[in-house]
Design an enzyme around this catalytic site. Structure first.
Site, PDB file in Angstrom:
ATOM      1  CG  HIS A  62      -2.095  -0.975   1.011  1.00 33.00           C
ATOM      2  ND1 HIS A  62      -2.960  -1.319   2.019  1.00 33.00           N
ATOM      3  CD2 HIS A  62      -2.506  -1.688  -0.072  1.00 33.00           C
ATOM      4  CE1 HIS A  62      -3.849  -2.178   1.572  1.00 33.00           C
ATOM      5  NE2 HIS A  62      -3.586  -2.432   0.312  1.00 33.00           N
ATOM      6  CG  HIS A 118      -3.347  -5.586  -8.072  1.00 34.78           C
ATOM      7  ND1 HIS A 118      -3.056  -4.319  -7.612  1.00 34.78           N
ATOM      8  CD2 HIS A 118      -4.261  -6.091  -7.214  1.00 34.78           C
ATOM      9  CE1 HIS A 118      -3.757  -4.074  -6.520  1.00 34.78           C
ATOM     10  NE2 HIS A 118      -4.499  -5.122  -6.268  1.00 34.78           N
TER      11      HIS A 118
END
Length: 417
Positions: free
Chosen positions: A259, A389
Site C-alpha cells: 500500500h 493488478h
C-alpha cells in the site's frame, strides 16, 4: 573478413531505458494481450465475473462477486479500448452483473456477492465507480448508467464530507454504519475518484481525492512513512487491529508494504491532475523509499514481504503478486515524474523478479501468492481470481500520469483532442 571500425562502440541498452524502451513496450503490449486471453472465461452467463482458478477456469466454489465483476469490467473495458477482439463482450457481461443480480434495487448500492446480501462495503463500491468510469470511456452498453448510479451512491453513502474521507461498511439497507474506518477502501476510492474526474470533468471528485491524500500523507509522516491502515469511527489509528489475523487479505495487521507503493503512485497521479499540489511528489518519494527499505529482499531472498510491524520488522513474509505489480507501477510513475535512473533500475529489477518467480509461463497470468522461499502457495489467494493488478502493471510505463488508466488508453489509441 570485414574490418572492425575501432571508433564504433557496440550498442548497449542501459537499465535506465527500460521504462521508455520501445522494445520493452512491445513486450508489455503482448503481455497485456496474453493476460486478457487468460481471463476470457471470467464472464458468467447470468451476469458478473467469476473467480478464476490457477488455469483460468471459473472456480465453482467461489460466488460471483461485486469486487471481481467490477475489476473485470474495468480490465476488459481497457482491453476493448486497446482493440482486443472479444474484450468488449466480456466487459459487458461482467457489467451486467453490476446492473443486475449484484445490485440492490430496493435500497441502492451493491451487495458483496450473490451469496452475501448482508452489507454494503465501500471497498466494493469504489471498484463499481471505477468500472462505471472505464466502461463509459470504452462506450460499453450500460456504462454511462452504471457510472451515474455509482457516483450518486458513493457520494451519498460513502463520502464523508466532514471528515474528508470515505466510510467503510453499512448494513444492507444503509441504516447502520459500522464504526470501523479503513485506508484500503479509501485508497481504491482515490483511484476511482481520479478516474471519474478525468472521464467526466467533474473536479469535485478530484477535490475529494486530494483531501484523502492529504490525510494519508500527514498520518504516514507521523509513523515514519508507514501507513496506519485501521481506524475507529473518529479516525483514531488502531495499530494493533487484526494482530491475531496478520495475513488477512484486505485488513492485515501492521504496515502493508504494497500500500505504501500504491499510494506513492496515486499521489503522482493526483499531482499530475493538480500540479499546484506539489507536496504530493515528495510524499510519493518518501512512501516509496520506506516501502522498499522495509519490504524488498529484507529476509535474504528476493521479493517483497507482505506486512511489517511499526518498527519495520517483517510480520508476514509471503510474497503477494499485487505488491510486485504496484512496485513496478510506482517505479514507472516516479521515473516519469523525476527522470532518475534509480527508479528505472528498480523498475527493471522488479520486472526481472516477476519474470523469474511470479509469471506462470506454463499456464498463464501470475501466481497470486508465493511463500517466503518464492514457491507458489494459496493460503490467502487461491487460484488467479482476476487480472486487475497485473494488467495495470503492463500499462503504467506506457501512459502519462494523467488522466487515469482508461481515459489515458483512450487518448493513446486516439490522440485527437
Amino acid at each position: 573478413m570485414p574490418r572492425r571500425d575501432p571508433a564504433r562502440r557496440p550498442t548497449v541498452i542501459q537499465v535506465s531505458s527500460w521504462p521508455t524502451n520501445p522494445a520493452h513496450h512491445r513486450w508489455l503490449d503482448q503481455h497485456t494481450r496474453d493476460l486478457l486471453a487468460f481471463g476470457r472465461r471470467t464472464a458468467d452467463p447470468e451476469g458478473g465475473a467469476r473467480w478464476l482458478d490457477a488455469r483460468g477456469r471459473p472456480d465453482p466454489q467461489q460466488p460471483v462477486s461485486t469486487l471481481l465483476s467490477a475489476r473485470m469490467t474495468h480490465v476488459y473495458a481497457v482491453g476493448a479500448l486497446l482493440g482486443v477482439p472479444g474484450a468488449g463482450p466480456v466487459a459487458e457481461q461482467s457489467l451486467r452483473g453490476l446492473t443486475g443480480r449484484l445490485r440492490d434495487p430496493e435500497h441502492g448500492g451493491w451487495f458483496p456477492s450473490v451469496a452475501d446480501r448482508t452489507v454494503k462495503a465501500g471497498y466494493d463500491h469504489a471498484f463499481v465507480l471505477l468500472a462505471g468510469a472505464s466502461a463509459t470511456t470504452a462506450g460499453l452498453a450500460g456504462g454511462r448508467a452504471l457510472l451515474a448510479e455509482a457516483e450518486a451512491v458513493f457520494a451519498a453513502r460513502f463520502w464523508d464530507d466532514t471528515a474528508g474521507r470515505c466510510a467503510d461498511t453499512w448494513n444492507a439497507d444503509f441504516t447502520v454504519l459500522d464504526g470501523y474506518r479503513g485506508i484500503n477502501g479509501n485508497m481504491h476510492a482515490v483511484e476511482a475518484m481520479l478516474t471519474v474526474a478525468g472521464v467526466t470533468g467533474d473536479d469535485a471528485w478530484l477535490e475529494r481525492a486530494l483531501r484523502v491524500c492529504r490525510f494519508v500523507a500527514d498520518t504516514a509522516r507521523a509513523y515514519e512513512w508507514r501507513i496506519p491502515e485501521h481506524y475507529d469511527e473518529h479516525w483514531r489509528p488502531l495499530p494493533d487491529f487484526h494482530r491475531d489475523q496478520p495475513d488477512h487479505p484486505f485488513k492485515p495487521y501492521g504496515s502493508t508494504v504494497g500500500h505504501g507503493l500504491e499510494w506513492s503512485r496515486l499521489f503522482l497521479h493526483a499531482e499530475a491532475a493538480r500540479p499546484a499540489e506539489s507536496w504530493l511528489a515528495e510524499a510519493a518519494r518518501a512512501l516509496f523509499d520506506r516501502a522498499v527499505s522495509d519490504g524488498w529482499a529484507v529476509d535474504g531472498r528476493p521479493g517483497f514481504v507482505y506486512t511489517t510491524d511499526w518498527s519495520g520488522t517483517p510480520v508476514v513474509r509471503d510474497r503477494m503478486h499485487w505488491v510486485a505489480t504496484e512496485a513496478i507501477s510506482a517505479a514507472a510513475a516516479l521515473h516519469a515524474r523525476f527522470g532518475e535512473d534509480r527508479y528505472a533500475t528498480w523498475y527493471r529489477t522488479w520486472w526481472d523478479y516477476a519474470g523469474t518467480y511470479l509469471l506462470d509461463h506454463e499456464h498463464g497470468s501470475w501466481f497470486h501468492q508465493l511463500d517466503a522461499s518464492n514457491i507458489p502457495t494459496d493460503t490467502v489467494w487461491p487460484g488467479k481470481p482476476d487480472l486487475y493488478h497485473c494488467l495495470q502493471a503492463t500499462l503504467t510505463a506506457r501512459l502519462p500520469l494523467t488522466p487515469m488508466l482508461a481515459p489515458a488508453v483512450a487518448r493513446l489509441v486516439d490522440p485527437r483532442p
